[in-house]
Design a protein around this motif. Sequence first.
Motif, PDB file in Angstrom:
ATOM      1  N   MET A 109      15.723  -0.500  40.932  1.00  0.00           N
ATOM      2  CA  MET A 109      14.915  -0.038  41.605  1.00  0.00           C
ATOM      3  C   MET A 109      15.069  -0.687  42.986  1.00  0.00           C
ATOM      4  O   MET A 109      14.599  -0.073  44.035  1.00  0.00           O
ATOM      5  N   PHE A 110      15.249  -1.913  43.110  1.00  0.00           N
ATOM      6  CA  PHE A 110      15.426  -2.819  44.583  1.00  0.00           C
ATOM      7  C   PHE A 110      16.632  -2.009  45.141  1.00  0.00           C
ATOM      8  O   PHE A 110      16.745  -2.004  46.448  1.00  0.00           O
ATOM      9  N   VAL A 111      17.643  -1.476  44.425  1.00  0.00           N
ATOM     10  CA  VAL A 111      18.614  -0.723  44.972  1.00  0.00           C
ATOM     11  C   VAL A 111      18.058   0.658  45.941  1.00  0.00           C
ATOM     12  O   VAL A 111      18.541   0.775  46.938  1.00  0.00           O
ATOM     13  N   HIS A 112      17.237   1.135  45.257  1.00  0.00           N
ATOM     14  CA  HIS A 112      16.713   2.471  45.809  1.00  0.00           C
ATOM     15  C   HIS A 112      15.823   2.037  46.936  1.00  0.00           C
ATOM     16  O   HIS A 112      15.937   2.774  47.821  1.00  0.00           O
ATOM     17  N   ILE A 113      14.965   0.993  46.962  1.00  0.00           N
ATOM     18  CA  ILE A 113      14.330   0.637  48.193  1.00  0.00           C
ATOM     19  C   ILE A 113      14.963  -0.041  49.129  1.00  0.00           C
ATOM     20  O   ILE A 113      15.017   0.321  50.274  1.00  0.00           O
ATOM     21  N   GLY A 114      16.353  -0.735  48.887  1.00  0.00           N
ATOM     22  CA  GLY A 114      17.349  -1.042  49.908  1.00  0.00           C
ATOM     23  C   GLY A 114      17.909   0.190  50.655  1.00  0.00           C
ATOM     24  O   GLY A 114      17.852   0.277  51.770  1.00  0.00           O
ATOM     25  N   VAL A 115      18.309   1.251  49.701  1.00  0.00           N
ATOM     26  CA  VAL A 115      18.555   2.329  50.301  1.00  0.00           C
ATOM     27  C   VAL A 115      17.827   3.138  51.157  1.00  0.00           C
ATOM     28  O   VAL A 115      18.361   3.535  52.330  1.00  0.00           O
ATOM     29  N   PHE A 116      16.905   3.109  50.754  1.00  0.00           N
ATOM     30  CA  PHE A 116      15.459   3.885  51.520  1.00  0.00           C
ATOM     31  C   PHE A 116      15.244   3.018  52.699  1.00  0.00           C
ATOM     32  O   PHE A 116      15.229   3.752  53.777  1.00  0.00           O
ATOM     33  N   LEU A 117      15.349   1.722  52.845  1.00  0.00           N
ATOM     34  CA  LEU A 117      15.161   1.047  54.036  1.00  0.00           C
ATOM     35  C   LEU A 117      16.213   1.183  54.910  1.00  0.00           C
ATOM     36  O   LEU A 117      16.164   1.446  56.179  1.00  0.00           O
ATOM     37  N   MET A 118      17.423   1.358  54.372  1.00  0.00           N
ATOM     38  CA  MET A 118      18.637   1.506  55.143  1.00  0.00           C
ATOM     39  C   MET A 118      18.775   2.962  56.069  1.00  0.00           C
ATOM     40  O   MET A 118      19.103   3.043  57.032  1.00  0.00           O
TER      41      MET A 118
END
Length: 141
Positions: free
Chosen positions: A1-10
């Motif tokens: 999930m952190f990966v998805h949030i990181g991709v979303f923020l990017m």
Amino acid sequence: MFVHIGVFLMAIAFAIFAIYLSKLLKNMAQNIELIGKTTDRMESKFDHTLYELEQMLIESNGTAKDVELKLDALNSVFQTTEELGQAAQKASGAIVKMTSDYNEDSRLAGTRPFIRIIQASEFAISLYQSWKRGRTVGKEG
């Protein structure tokens, strides 16, 4: 999930960066367009300024020629004045010589006042004749 949030923020950061970059490019395009219009106006005004400068030079040339013609016309006046001065100098030299001749002649002691009147009238006549000659020379030139 952190990966998805990181991709979303990017993705959000990239979107903000893209929006900022597009605004920056749009402002640069407007500035370049404005600079183009300004240089066109500057070129037009510069052409007009060069035309006005050329006209001023033409007018100055005409004025210089006019002044030259007027100075040439005044040359005859100065020559006439010089000739009048020379004539007056010759006449006064002749009067001085005649006066000294009369002063040295002892037989004419009582006639000095009359001689001076005659000398003055001869001087005036010679000046008048010289002046008349100068006027006719001035009209011919």
